[in-house]
Motif scaffolding. Sequence first.
Motif, mmCIF file in Angstrom:
data_model
loop_
_atom_site.group_PDB
_atom_site.id
_atom_site.type_symbol
_atom_site.label_atom_id
_atom_site.label_comp_id
_atom_site.label_asym_id
_atom_site.label_seq_id
_atom_site.Cartn_x
_atom_site.Cartn_y
_atom_site.Cartn_z
ATOM 1 N N ASP A 140 35.366 42.250 31.266
ATOM 2 C CA ASP A 140 36.325 43.328 30.863
ATOM 3 C C ASP A 140 37.266 43.493 31.798
ATOM 4 O O ASP A 140 38.366 44.276 31.604
ATOM 5 C CB ASP A 140 35.427 44.764 30.745
ATOM 6 C CG ASP A 140 34.661 44.559 29.613
ATOM 7 O OD1 ASP A 140 34.835 44.001 28.497
ATOM 8 O OD2 ASP A 140 33.444 45.049 29.918
ATOM 9 N N THR A 141 37.242 43.393 33.111
ATOM 10 C CA THR A 141 38.205 43.543 34.250
ATOM 11 C C THR A 141 38.082 42.238 35.256
ATOM 12 O O THR A 141 36.998 41.605 35.253
ATOM 13 C CB THR A 141 37.693 44.756 35.136
ATOM 14 O OG1 THR A 141 36.440 44.399 35.738
ATOM 15 C CG2 THR A 141 37.465 45.907 34.350
ATOM 16 N N PRO A 142 39.277 42.126 35.710
ATOM 17 C CA PRO A 142 39.008 41.197 37.134
ATOM 18 C C PRO A 142 37.989 41.600 38.169
ATOM 19 O O PRO A 142 37.919 42.703 38.359
ATOM 20 C CB PRO A 142 40.514 41.115 37.750
ATOM 21 C CG PRO A 142 41.307 41.704 36.488
ATOM 22 C CD PRO A 142 40.576 42.889 35.772
ATOM 23 N N VAL A 143 37.330 40.685 38.463
ATOM 24 C CA VAL A 143 35.975 40.948 39.503
ATOM 25 C C VAL A 143 36.371 40.031 40.828
ATOM 26 O O VAL A 143 36.780 39.345 40.861
ATOM 27 C CB VAL A 143 34.893 40.322 38.754
ATOM 28 C CG1 VAL A 143 33.624 40.390 39.712
ATOM 29 C CG2 VAL A 143 34.516 41.168 37.709
ATOM 30 N N VAL A 144 36.111 41.013 41.931
ATOM 31 C CA VAL A 144 36.327 40.386 43.372
ATOM 32 C C VAL A 144 34.896 40.576 43.783
ATOM 33 O O VAL A 144 34.032 41.705 43.951
ATOM 34 C CB VAL A 144 37.149 41.313 44.133
ATOM 35 C CG1 VAL A 144 37.185 40.992 45.389
ATOM 36 C CG2 VAL A 144 38.510 41.455 43.401
ATOM 37 N N LEU A 145 34.338 39.436 44.323
ATOM 38 C CA LEU A 145 33.080 39.458 44.875
ATOM 39 C C LEU A 145 33.141 39.500 46.459
ATOM 40 O O LEU A 145 33.797 38.576 46.981
ATOM 41 C CB LEU A 145 32.173 38.224 44.640
ATOM 42 C CG LEU A 145 32.192 37.882 43.240
ATOM 43 C CD1 LEU A 145 31.523 36.265 42.765
ATOM 44 C CD2 LEU A 145 31.232 38.913 42.504
ATOM 45 N N LEU A 146 32.470 40.327 47.109
ATOM 46 C CA LEU A 146 32.514 40.411 48.683
ATOM 47 C C LEU A 146 31.256 40.157 49.251
ATOM 48 O O LEU A 146 30.381 41.246 49.548
ATOM 49 C CB LEU A 146 32.852 42.026 49.076
ATOM 50 C CG LEU A 146 34.389 42.383 48.127
ATOM 51 C CD1 LEU A 146 34.712 43.919 48.487
ATOM 52 C CD2 LEU A 146 35.441 41.519 48.973
ATOM 53 N N GLY A 257 49.785 48.790 38.758
ATOM 54 C CA GLY A 257 49.577 49.048 37.487
ATOM 55 C C GLY A 257 49.770 47.842 36.732
ATOM 56 O O GLY A 257 49.810 47.862 35.566
ATOM 57 N N GLU A 258 49.628 46.649 37.221
ATOM 58 C CA GLU A 258 49.843 45.371 36.392
ATOM 59 C C GLU A 258 48.368 44.959 35.969
ATOM 60 O O GLU A 258 48.415 44.173 34.899
ATOM 61 C CB GLU A 258 50.132 44.073 37.689
ATOM 62 C CG GLU A 258 51.609 44.200 38.112
ATOM 63 C CD GLU A 258 51.954 43.522 39.223
ATOM 64 O OE1 GLU A 258 53.077 43.274 39.444
ATOM 65 O OE2 GLU A 258 50.959 42.615 39.724
ATOM 66 N N VAL A 259 47.222 45.490 36.554
ATOM 67 C CA VAL A 259 45.931 45.404 35.892
ATOM 68 C C VAL A 259 45.634 46.865 35.702
ATOM 69 O O VAL A 259 45.770 47.595 36.629
ATOM 70 C CB VAL A 259 44.892 44.372 36.386
ATOM 71 C CG1 VAL A 259 45.658 43.012 36.283
ATOM 72 C CG2 VAL A 259 44.760 45.000 38.023
ATOM 73 N N GLN A 260 44.803 47.136 34.659
ATOM 74 C CA GLN A 260 44.186 48.532 34.446
ATOM 75 C C GLN A 260 43.075 48.775 35.518
ATOM 76 O O GLN A 260 42.857 50.071 36.066
ATOM 77 C CB GLN A 260 43.629 48.603 33.277
ATOM 78 C CG GLN A 260 44.751 48.800 31.808
ATOM 79 C CD GLN A 260 44.175 48.928 30.765
ATOM 80 O OE1 GLN A 260 42.807 48.967 30.389
ATOM 81 N NE2 GLN A 260 44.929 49.477 29.623
ATOM 82 N N ASP A 261 42.370 47.761 35.839
ATOM 83 C CA ASP A 261 41.012 48.105 36.835
ATOM 84 C C ASP A 261 40.888 46.919 37.594
ATOM 85 O O ASP A 261 41.231 45.767 37.037
ATOM 86 C CB ASP A 261 39.853 48.923 35.934
ATOM 87 C CG ASP A 261 39.108 49.679 36.819
ATOM 88 O OD1 ASP A 261 39.349 49.432 38.394
ATOM 89 O OD2 ASP A 261 38.050 50.099 36.339
#
Length: 678
Positions: A140-146, A257-261
Amino acid sequence: MANTNWESIQAGFMKEDEEDKMVDILQERRHSSDLGHAFRTFNPHLYKGAPPCSAADLNRTVLDSQDVRRVVQEVAMETGLSLEAVTEEAAGILKEMSQNLHLGFIRLMGFMLSKVLKRLYSSIYVNMEALHMLQQVVADTPVVLLPNHRSYTDFLVISYIMFTYDIPLPVIASGLALAGMNFVGEMLRRSGAFYIRRDIASNRLYCAVLSEYVKSLIRTGFAPVEFYIEGYRSRSLKSLTPKLGMMHMVLDPFLKGEVQDITFVPISISYDRLLEESLLARELLGIPKPKESTLSLLRVSWVLTEDYGCMHVKFGRPMSATQLCHGRTIEVPEYQVWVNWLAHVMVRIQERGSFTSPWSLMACLLLQEPASVLTDSGLAWHGLAERTLWLKRLALEFGARLDWPGHVSDWEVMSSAVALHHPSVRLQEQRVFLVLEEAAAASQQPISAEDEVNKMAAPMLMMASYRNQTLHLFVRPALLAAALKLAGRSCRDEIFASFCFLQDVFRSEFIFIPGKALEDFEEACLLLQQCGALHAVDQLEVTALEDSVEVLSFLRGLLQPFIDSYQVMLSFLCEQDANEITEKDFLPAVRCLASKLILSGDLHTYETLSSDMQKNILSSLRGLAAVTKLKACEQKKYSVDKEAVRRIADTLYCFCPLMTRAGKIRPQILQTEPDARL
């Protein structure tokens, strides 16, 4: 905004613990085919259900972007080079940098890792509920793993887990040194690694290409993006102050605002025993790290014969960027502050999700004993075990997640922990001894005093690293325990002022969320009340109970190596004739002074010799405006405000018998002969 968010994040920890069961993912691998696992159908849910673009398509998008084209034109004008030449340079940077995910290599890596991980670890525990949540949000969204970064194993294990559970494999920010390893570098690239150079701030073209590459990964949802928010591997195993560069890059498309979340997933990786433990200790003593190469990797294949215990990989619950900023636009003036706050929150979540091993608790206690006891007579095993059980209870009261098996006796758990860490300690005739490396038998040269110090320092720093894994549990109560002594009175305001001063001094050593000093103080008061060390705290007084000596003494003992190390460097700066210093010269000089104090028997911590500790002190003094970095200088050169340095040293005076009130080492100490035992 930050207050509400951090409180709600903390409130979620308890619910998360109740719902999230840890499962050993190696158990199935030990009873089924590794080849079948590697070549099974891999069917991840992709972002928005769209087919992925290729690595080549992604690179073309980066080179054709407006920002990269603009920087190419500016660099061409500044350097006098043609647009074609600068564009070609940008393409070369991208070729050196970019990943090239390939399913065939991922399967090969999966097969090899199944074999290796089963040899190295008895178990790898993963929380399944959070993994299931990650499976859902990644579509559903781009994901960032930290993840936190303690070992070279970190990113391999995360990719292995995601491959096992049909989650799109991440692309991983990696150091460029790994790219130079024959075969291994290319294999990692085809498994998702993209390579970044060090010290890139002055290279505008490189920064532009890197920034656009990361932003394109987010915009397209090419794959989850994984990077280490601390910037690099922690050699001391403590959490490091977060670096904000990559955080800015991944957030930029969201804030524009280039991706919603964007969904952030902090990951806590905890080890019973680290593969690189001895290497890290030597690096801290200034011994250069061996160059990464395939040959050096093959030379350490002996690690496959060792037991490294359990590993815990705890995926944090996915956190929406929209929710973290309450769905409102972050204005430019507060952008930097918000990103800094968010980065610190992510590191704190990593700390809260980590597991504390029995050995980490034992290391806390062993390091409060004189090193000579651990080498000469040894420490009574029964006494250490009883104290460890006491500390276990205290850690649980402070909210620890313990890696403490419940199906065997406590004594067996502790003796197994000592056996697992045989390179550091040995149990002999019911006493615990520190293990020292033997000098080469062929050498006929006498061992110098400095060599003798380093010989002792390596295992002590190794032990300190394991203690550091559990410091986040105790640091706030420890600062309060120290503040009670520093203030010398029960007045709440004075104790809080001392607490804030100590936080400022140790801000480079421990993670404190900016603007949260009062909340940290109240948390420390609550924890010490819960364990019976404080009276009920009111708005006027904070008073220790008469029978709180054991708890407060232990907590102050945890801080003492840091206080001693800071005082040694403060005294060194006070006694320098010059008001300017260079990092290249003064770090070895501080190490020399610390060695002399250790040999005299007046300094009992070997952590003063650690290069990380020395650099943290320098960073802290810069934050306190006692030291200022000179900009117009090729070397790292600093101006020293000796009056400010003396004020800090004078405030810490009550903790350190080495120093006079003027911030200087007592003259009689420097005239003392070296300890006869050394």
